[in-house]
Design an enzyme around this catalytic site. Sequence first.
Site, PDB file in Angstrom:
ATOM      1  N   ASP A  88      -8.236  -9.172   4.057  1.00 42.55           N
ATOM      2  CA  ASP A  88      -7.966  -8.089   5.002  1.00 42.55           C
ATOM      3  C   ASP A  88      -9.046  -8.018   6.087  1.00 42.55           C
ATOM      4  O   ASP A  88      -9.937  -7.171   6.008  1.00 42.55           O
ATOM      5  CB  ASP A  88      -7.906  -6.758   4.230  1.00 42.55           C
ATOM      6  CG  ASP A  88      -7.369  -5.620   5.066  1.00 42.55           C
ATOM      7  OD1 ASP A  88      -6.907  -5.869   6.189  1.00 42.55           O
ATOM      8  OD2 ASP A  88      -7.421  -4.470   4.607  1.00 42.55           O
ATOM      9  N   GLU A 107     -12.392  -2.582  12.373  1.00 41.43           N
ATOM     10  CA  GLU A 107     -12.441  -1.825  11.113  1.00 41.43           C
ATOM     11  C   GLU A 107     -13.575  -2.282  10.206  1.00 41.43           C
ATOM     12  O   GLU A 107     -14.381  -1.474   9.762  1.00 41.43           O
ATOM     13  CB  GLU A 107     -11.096  -1.962  10.380  1.00 41.43           C
ATOM     14  CG  GLU A 107     -11.118  -1.300   9.018  1.00 41.43           C
ATOM     15  CD  GLU A 107      -9.793  -1.412   8.277  1.00 41.43           C
ATOM     16  OE1 GLU A 107      -8.835  -1.985   8.820  1.00 41.43           O
ATOM     17  OE2 GLU A 107      -9.734  -0.903   7.138  1.00 41.43           O
ATOM     18  N   GLU A 149       0.827  -1.210   0.000  1.00 45.45           N
ATOM     19  CA  GLU A 149       0.000   0.000   0.000  1.00 45.45           C
ATOM     20  C   GLU A 149       0.867   1.268   0.000  1.00 45.45           C
ATOM     21  O   GLU A 149       0.737   2.121   0.879  1.00 45.45           O
ATOM     22  CB  GLU A 149      -0.975  -0.023   1.178  1.00 45.45           C
ATOM     23  CG  GLU A 149      -1.926  -1.215   1.099  1.00 45.45           C
ATOM     24  CD  GLU A 149      -2.948  -1.266   2.231  1.00 45.45           C
ATOM     25  OE1 GLU A 149      -2.666  -0.734   3.317  1.00 45.45           O
ATOM     26  OE2 GLU A 149      -4.022  -1.844   2.000  1.00 45.45           O
TER      27      GLU A 149
HETATM   28  C1  GCU Z   1      -6.086  -2.252   6.024  1.00 47.37           C
HETATM   29  C2  GCU Z   1      -6.444  -0.917   6.592  1.00 47.37           C
HETATM   30  C3  GCU Z   1      -5.314   0.068   6.464  1.00 47.37           C
HETATM   31  C4  GCU Z   1      -4.029  -0.550   7.010  1.00 47.37           C
HETATM   32  C5  GCU Z   1      -3.760  -1.876   6.338  1.00 47.37           C
HETATM   33  C6  GCU Z   1      -2.584  -2.629   6.934  1.00 47.37           C
HETATM   34  O1  GCU Z   1      -6.026  -2.186   4.636  1.00 47.37           O
HETATM   35  O2  GCU Z   1      -7.600  -0.416   5.950  1.00 47.37           O
HETATM   36  O3  GCU Z   1      -5.674   1.220   7.164  1.00 47.37           O
HETATM   37  O4  GCU Z   1      -2.975   0.305   6.824  1.00 47.37           O
HETATM   38  O5  GCU Z   1      -4.866  -2.706   6.503  1.00 47.37           O
HETATM   39  O6  GCU Z   1      -2.827  -3.613   7.606  1.00 47.37           O
HETATM   40  O7  GCU Z   1      -1.454  -2.264   6.704  1.00 47.37           O
END
Ligand code: GCU
Length: 670
Positions: free
Chosen positions: A355, A383, A276
Amino acid sequence: MPIQEKTRARDTCWLPEEGQGHRAEKVHISVVGNGFRLDTIKKVAQTYLPRIFADVDIVDAEFANVIVGTFADLGRSERVGHQEGYRIFADGSQLIIAGDTEFGVLYGFYEFLKKSQQGCPLLTMEAEDQPAMEVRMINHWDNLDGSVERGYAGKSLFFDNNAWAASDEEIVQYAEMLSSIGINALTINNVNVHAKETELITEKWLPQLAKVANLFDAYHITLFLSANFASPMTLGHLQTADPLDKRVVHWWKTQVEEIYKYIPTFGGFVIKADSEHRPGPFTYGRTHAQGANMLADALKPYGGVVFWRCFVYDCLQDWRDRSTDRAKAAYEHFAPLDGTFADNVILQIKNGPMDFQVREPVSPLFGALTQTNYVMELQITQEYTGQQIDVCYLPMQWQEIWSFDTHANGEGTKIADLLSSRQQDGKGKGVTAVSNIGNNQNWTGHPFAQANLYGYGQLAWNPEQCPRKIAEEWAKRTYAHLSAEVRQTICSILKRSWSVYEAYTAPLGVGWMVNTGHHYGPNVNGYEYSPWGTYHFSDRSGLGVDRTKTGSNYISQYKQPVAELYGNVATCPDELLLFFHHVPYTHMLKSGKTVIQHIYDAHFEGVEEVEAFLEAWEGQKEAMPDSLYMHVKERFEAQLANAREWRDQVNTYYYRMSGINDERGRTIYK
Ligand code: GCU
């Protein structure tokens, strides 16, 4: 959107409350020996025992009826055989709380406290125990500005406005809570380490963090930090973060040396790399093993460890591309690297391949790695499971996950066994979880969400425990001042809450029909045409993701017979059907219902259950303080509105897609 709650001074958790000190038995306690955690025990005893017993004193051993210490300090030859294990037993008129080390003694003392709270007579408190998981960690996703990524309990406990925000007293209170449920490690900052947060590993922050580490260490909780893989560039002004570049290697060694100068007990780093948009070794054509091992090497002389996250996938996928399946990513990246990681690297693998959805299969990476240390990462913060507005008691889910048979070493290789099998150095196995704590008065936003933290600690210690029993124990400890009927109401809600949440949200394991960005509330197609690799592929004849041989072939990552079980539509469990298969709306489930009828029924029933939660709560109005009653009622009302929205959007969507009526003729907004 999340309910806002004013921040006030802390209140209730499961540890004893002020003003309950009724028990007549005297507790004259002696803590024998010297040690950091033995001092802690004295403090814990002074704070909490008078809240249970009327007559409490710290005395010399000869006058004591409760003796606490290591077996060695007590001059005894017995041993538990585990450094965190303990034994509680009567010896004549004295109760002995002992362990091989002071860590074990600390945990023994918490067990004694629990039993005392539950009214167990002193001399009958026999117990011997040791943790199943070596690593029992919490990950905070807190940012320096005080925000908490995916936090639903106010702001950060630790930071505000780019400065340290917690008083020592607050840290001690929190450390007591964590250590009382066996947590032995934590990170205090977000895995997404933004520019400001990279500085946490520098002299700017280390003196403050040294104090914090010390406060936690007194409770046998080791401080770790999330670090940014590109720190040599942002902090060290190098042109590269290439793990094989000598300057980079040198920069990390120097930085780590500095950290240990301030924090000799520092645990190490948690790293989110190439995930990400976080920087990582891929930029330099290096593998995750090369990246992780470089950091591990810098930490090694001090006994430090790298937790390296396996949440690595293509988050810029073209939704038109049917050849890529996000679920396959973690295995594809990490299984081939098995055996190439340093022994102080621990891979951190999310429980499922996607996730933290309300229902996912267990990641096939567990069991695939045979020569690599790893922990499972869970999400206590809700979440995708109601954001501490909707009640969702997650230990029910975790227990199911940990009971899953991977068949990695033949039949009967449960996840819990894989996570608890011990490495030589004792560091390589266990669990970690994203914290649900914030600075709200009740720690977790929804007071019932505390049960998730409590249950996490309990299950990490002993995954054989029944999550229903844990809920009862939590309610009994936390709401000791309320009637058995109130506690029973709470427990009955908790026990049903995970399946209720599942019922009114995305059906049969398909996941992701959630509002994008903040992840609360329904949006059937919110992620359908997105780059995140999160699709349900609904069309006019059916829905679900074909992950069998005719689709992405994700199932081949599982061992047999698991691959066969999931891959065959006839044997795939109903609750995961749409995760693995694309089926017609008229497909008959094992439950005897068609898929479309299941969708309708589950959504109607889910809402009815939430109505029943609210009604049950309203029935207890007179039996509790107004503040608690109103606080929880408000949340049930918000949950009900959320559940109705989910029901109506999902049911309408699938009616429109399929054209098939609800066979029971209930209202579907067409
Ligand atoms: C999820 C979450 C993110 C977080 C990511 C992670 O995608 O929405 O906010 O950063 O997990 O575990 O790194």
